[in-house]
Scaffold this motif. Sequence first.
Motif, PDB file in Angstrom:
ATOM      1  N   TRP A 170       0.866  -1.067   0.027  1.00 33.82           N
ATOM      2  CA  TRP A 170      -0.030  -0.047   0.084  1.00 33.82           C
ATOM      3  C   TRP A 170       0.658   1.147  -0.085  1.00 33.82           C
ATOM      4  O   TRP A 170       0.581   2.459  -0.619  1.00 33.82           O
ATOM      5  N   LEU A 171       2.086   1.361   0.670  1.00 36.10           N
ATOM      6  CA  LEU A 171       2.915   2.342   0.746  1.00 36.10           C
ATOM      7  C   LEU A 171       3.392   2.454  -0.526  1.00 36.10           C
ATOM      8  O   LEU A 171       3.502   3.859  -1.157  1.00 36.10           O
ATOM      9  N   MET A 172       3.916   1.696  -1.449  1.00 29.54           N
ATOM     10  CA  MET A 172       4.336   1.464  -3.004  1.00 29.54           C
ATOM     11  C   MET A 172       3.069   2.295  -3.748  1.00 29.54           C
ATOM     12  O   MET A 172       3.706   3.312  -4.300  1.00 29.54           O
ATOM     13  N   PHE A 173       1.757   1.747  -3.547  1.00 31.07           N
ATOM     14  CA  PHE A 173       0.775   2.642  -4.277  1.00 31.07           C
ATOM     15  C   PHE A 173       0.657   3.998  -4.175  1.00 31.07           C
ATOM     16  O   PHE A 173       0.861   4.671  -4.806  1.00 31.07           O
ATOM     17  N   PHE A 174       0.548   4.416  -2.847  1.00 35.11           N
ATOM     18  CA  PHE A 174       0.418   5.738  -2.459  1.00 35.11           C
ATOM     19  C   PHE A 174       1.558   6.635  -2.884  1.00 35.11           C
ATOM     20  O   PHE A 174       1.386   7.653  -3.511  1.00 35.11           O
ATOM     21  N   ALA A 175       2.747   6.117  -2.717  1.00 35.45           N
ATOM     22  CA  ALA A 175       3.905   6.982  -3.446  1.00 35.45           C
ATOM     23  C   ALA A 175       3.979   7.057  -4.882  1.00 35.45           C
ATOM     24  O   ALA A 175       4.016   8.198  -5.401  1.00 35.45           O
ATOM     25  N   MET A 176       3.558   6.179  -5.644  1.00 34.49           N
ATOM     26  CA  MET A 176       3.502   6.279  -7.102  1.00 34.49           C
ATOM     27  C   MET A 176       2.331   6.955  -7.537  1.00 34.49           C
ATOM     28  O   MET A 176       2.404   7.870  -8.409  1.00 34.49           O
ATOM     29  N   PHE A 177       1.470   6.803  -6.702  1.00 35.99           N
ATOM     30  CA  PHE A 177       0.165   7.741  -7.107  1.00 35.99           C
ATOM     31  C   PHE A 177       0.385   9.264  -6.906  1.00 35.99           C
ATOM     32  O   PHE A 177       0.066   9.998  -7.706  1.00 35.99           O
ATOM     33  N   LEU A 178       1.055   9.589  -5.633  1.00 32.43           N
ATOM     34  CA  LEU A 178       1.505  10.940  -5.330  1.00 32.43           C
ATOM     35  C   LEU A 178       2.489  11.635  -6.625  1.00 32.43           C
ATOM     36  O   LEU A 178       2.250  12.439  -6.979  1.00 32.43           O
ATOM     37  N   HIS A 179       3.231  10.716  -6.846  1.00 32.50           N
ATOM     38  CA  HIS A 179       4.179  11.019  -8.084  1.00 32.50           C
ATOM     39  C   HIS A 179       3.598  11.433  -9.333  1.00 32.50           C
ATOM     40  O   HIS A 179       3.966  12.399 -10.059  1.00 32.50           O
ATOM     41  N   VAL A 180       2.746  10.693  -9.880  1.00 32.22           N
ATOM     42  CA  VAL A 180       1.954  10.608 -11.192  1.00 32.22           C
ATOM     43  C   VAL A 180       1.083  11.814 -11.020  1.00 32.22           C
ATOM     44  O   VAL A 180       0.955  12.621 -12.131  1.00 32.22           O
ATOM     45  N   ARG A 181       0.656  12.005  -9.634  1.00 30.05           N
ATOM     46  CA  ARG A 181      -0.468  13.010  -9.544  1.00 30.05           C
ATOM     47  C   ARG A 181       0.320  14.327  -9.708  1.00 30.05           C
ATOM     48  O   ARG A 181      -0.353  15.486 -10.224  1.00 30.05           O
ATOM     49  N   MET A 182       1.375  14.579  -9.260  1.00 32.04           N
ATOM     50  CA  MET A 182       2.073  15.774  -9.070  1.00 32.04           C
ATOM     51  C   MET A 182       3.233  16.154  -9.971  1.00 32.04           C
ATOM     52  O   MET A 182       3.380  17.417 -10.239  1.00 32.04           O
ATOM     53  N   HIS A 183       3.910  15.081 -10.720  1.00 33.12           N
ATOM     54  CA  HIS A 183       5.132  15.300 -11.454  1.00 33.12           C
ATOM     55  C   HIS A 183       4.575  16.207 -12.769  1.00 33.12           C
ATOM     56  O   HIS A 183       3.400  15.373 -13.370  1.00 33.12           O
ATOM     57  N   ARG A 184       5.224  17.006 -12.993  1.00 31.86           N
ATOM     58  CA  ARG A 184       4.747  17.805 -14.533  1.00 31.86           C
ATOM     59  C   ARG A 184       5.000  16.865 -15.805  1.00 31.86           C
ATOM     60  O   ARG A 184       4.207  17.134 -16.737  1.00 31.86           O
ATOM     61  N   ALA A 185       5.771  15.743 -15.598  1.00 29.97           N
ATOM     62  CA  ALA A 185       5.943  15.157 -17.053  1.00 29.97           C
ATOM     63  C   ALA A 185       4.566  14.341 -17.284  1.00 29.97           C
ATOM     64  O   ALA A 185       4.486  13.960 -18.315  1.00 29.97           O
ATOM     65  N   TYR A 186       3.665  14.176 -16.157  1.00 31.12           N
ATOM     66  CA  TYR A 186       2.496  13.342 -16.487  1.00 31.12           C
ATOM     67  C   TYR A 186       1.426  14.349 -16.854  1.00 31.12           C
ATOM     68  O   TYR A 186       0.079  13.919 -17.222  1.00 31.12           O
ATOM     69  N   ARG A 187       1.512  15.668 -16.734  1.00 31.19           N
ATOM     70  CA  ARG A 187       0.387  16.507 -16.812  1.00 31.19           C
ATOM     71  C   ARG A 187      -0.281  16.610 -18.069  1.00 31.19           C
ATOM     72  O   ARG A 187      -1.497  16.696 -18.272  1.00 31.19           O
ATOM     73  N   PRO A 188       0.597  16.455 -19.395  1.00 30.97           N
ATOM     74  CA  PRO A 188      -0.081  16.410 -20.493  1.00 30.97           C
ATOM     75  C   PRO A 188      -1.069  15.338 -20.778  1.00 30.97           C
ATOM     76  O   PRO A 188      -2.084  15.411 -21.512  1.00 30.97           O
ATOM     77  N   PHE A 189      -1.357  14.375 -19.626  1.00 29.20           N
ATOM     78  CA  PHE A 189      -2.167  13.196 -19.968  1.00 29.20           C
ATOM     79  C   PHE A 189      -3.250  13.252 -19.076  1.00 29.20           C
ATOM     80  O   PHE A 189      -4.390  12.658 -19.249  1.00 29.20           O
ATOM     81  N   ASN A 190      -3.138  14.200 -18.154  1.00 25.71           N
ATOM     82  CA  ASN A 190      -4.322  14.518 -17.052  1.00 25.71           C
ATOM     83  C   ASN A 190      -4.980  13.334 -16.760  1.00 25.71           C
ATOM     84  O   ASN A 190      -6.166  13.134 -16.703  1.00 25.71           O
ATOM     85  N   PHE A 191      -4.167  12.214 -16.217  1.00 23.02           N
ATOM     86  CA  PHE A 191      -4.958  10.781 -15.930  1.00 23.02           C
ATOM     87  C   PHE A 191      -5.916  10.921 -14.834  1.00 23.02           C
ATOM     88  O   PHE A 191      -7.036  10.396 -15.112  1.00 23.02           O
ATOM     89  N   PHE A 192      -5.916  12.005 -13.812  1.00 24.76           N
ATOM     90  CA  PHE A 192      -6.882  11.884 -12.863  1.00 24.76           C
ATOM     91  C   PHE A 192      -7.930  13.021 -12.924  1.00 24.76           C
ATOM     92  O   PHE A 192      -8.751  13.269 -12.001  1.00 24.76           O
ATOM     93  N   ALA A 193      -8.069  13.345 -14.147  1.00 21.78           N
ATOM     94  CA  ALA A 193      -9.170  14.592 -14.239  1.00 21.78           C
ATOM     95  C   ALA A 193     -10.736  14.039 -14.013  1.00 21.78           C
ATOM     96  O   ALA A 193     -11.249  14.756 -13.461  1.00 21.78           O
ATOM     97  N   ARG A 194     -10.737  12.703 -14.403  1.00 20.76           N
ATOM     98  CA  ARG A 194     -11.981  11.955 -14.204  1.00 20.76           C
ATOM     99  C   ARG A 194     -11.609  10.563 -14.147  1.00 20.76           C
ATOM    100  O   ARG A 194     -10.574  10.190 -14.622  1.00 20.76           O
ATOM    101  N   ILE A 195     -12.822   9.820 -14.053  1.00 17.39           N
ATOM    102  CA  ILE A 195     -12.676   8.358 -14.126  1.00 17.39           C
ATOM    103  C   ILE A 195     -13.689   8.024 -15.395  1.00 17.39           C
ATOM    104  O   ILE A 195     -14.986   8.472 -15.294  1.00 17.39           O
TER     105      ILE A 195
END
Length: 456
Positions: free
Chosen positions: A206-231
């Motif tokens: 669970w710690l690994m998931f939360f760490a990866m989630f926070l990274h993908v959510r916050m790092h600018r490299a993933y922003r063009p894909f806007n993964f968490f804008a909606r489900i």
Amino acid sequence: MTITSRDRLVVDARAIVALGGPLLGNNLSITGMAFADTVMAGQLGAVDLAGLAVGAASFNLFMYTGFGLLMATSPSVAHAFGAKDSVKVTTYARQSWWLVLVLSMLLFIGMRQADWFLPALGIADEVLPVAIGYIHAMSWGMPGLLAFFSLRYTSEGLGRTKPIMFTGFLGLTANIIGNWIFMYGKFGAPALGAVGCGVATAISMWLMFFAMFLHVRMHRAYRPFNFFARIDPPNWPVLGELARVGAPIAGSILAEGGLFVGAALMMGGMGAVTAAGHQIALNYAAFMFMVPLAISSATTIHVGHTLGRGDLQGARNAGLLGIAMCAVVMTISAIVILFLNDHIAAMYTRDLPVRELAASLLLMAALFQFSDGVQVGAAGALRGFKDTTIPMMMCVFSYWVVGFTFAYYYGVYRGEGPVLVWVGLNVGLTVSAVLLVARYWRVTKARIDSVGQRPA
């Protein structure tokens, strides 16, 4: 400027190493958890170590199903990213979340049935309580692990593998600390023995998931894909595509992993010393396997990116290079084991009978290192081409029709013991390596020839 074949080889090798290095760090962290569990449980005695061996083998069977299906996310995202199609990248990532939800429920329920399926498999009575307790503890970590895999394979497909390494290091650190707390009863926690390994590992997942989630959510490299804008709601064509690619991957991994699980269960029926010796040898072999596994995953990504750019010949050559790199690494591993097998066994346990058996089984592990490297490299290259169904059939034939039959007949039915079980593992891996390389050579050549025959 003309790019020579040698220049292209260097470019491909650098790309695979750049992608694979962080993946190796993550893989070593994951297997490091198993290593820490095995070493720490080994200090508690043969029964705890044997219970851990059976429990870990059974858990792996469930885990292989989950991450095998989710692994389709990596080549799918890689193809879309190589083609610069950001919409498809986002679609694949979001749809993989639905796979996580369904798999989490099914695998959790399945693992909770350990108290009846392990006795049905003939596991020794002294080993059962530890094995069942370990699986039950690990079941709580399964949803977190699957969610981590979804984000991991998305990030892999984008060629961003360093975050995966750092989350792996976090998981390993948490696991070792958790083992110390829950195995030995520190800070007021109950002393759970080997079952405490399962508790600690579940928390680490669970710690690994939360760490990866926070990274993908916050790092600018993933922003063009806007993964968490909606489900997004389920997209059945995309889910069908992921399932068509992922189900055979899961089948292939289950075929190979299931062979080793089957071997562990055979050993579990031979008593605590045999199961413990097998666990040590298998744990070290799995530790070394993480290197070609990282190269294989990097090969999948690099081949996918190259295909996304429309370069078939370049993708084929990159896959062949990845296979060769895996073979070289595992040849070196075999040499190390041949010279240091007894020293390796001594790292795990002070129990002399367990140590002697583990040392002899490590010699058998040395024999299959080359075949294991070739087959995992070929499997990764084929996944880069999204060719998974026929390779799955080849794996099932190699590991179960050939390998398992040999191991069970000679090791169990004829009573010739654990060494012959490991000979069966050798045979299955060798047949798989030959078939998968032949498949890669033929399929990629046919793809290139068919394109070359098309009118301009």
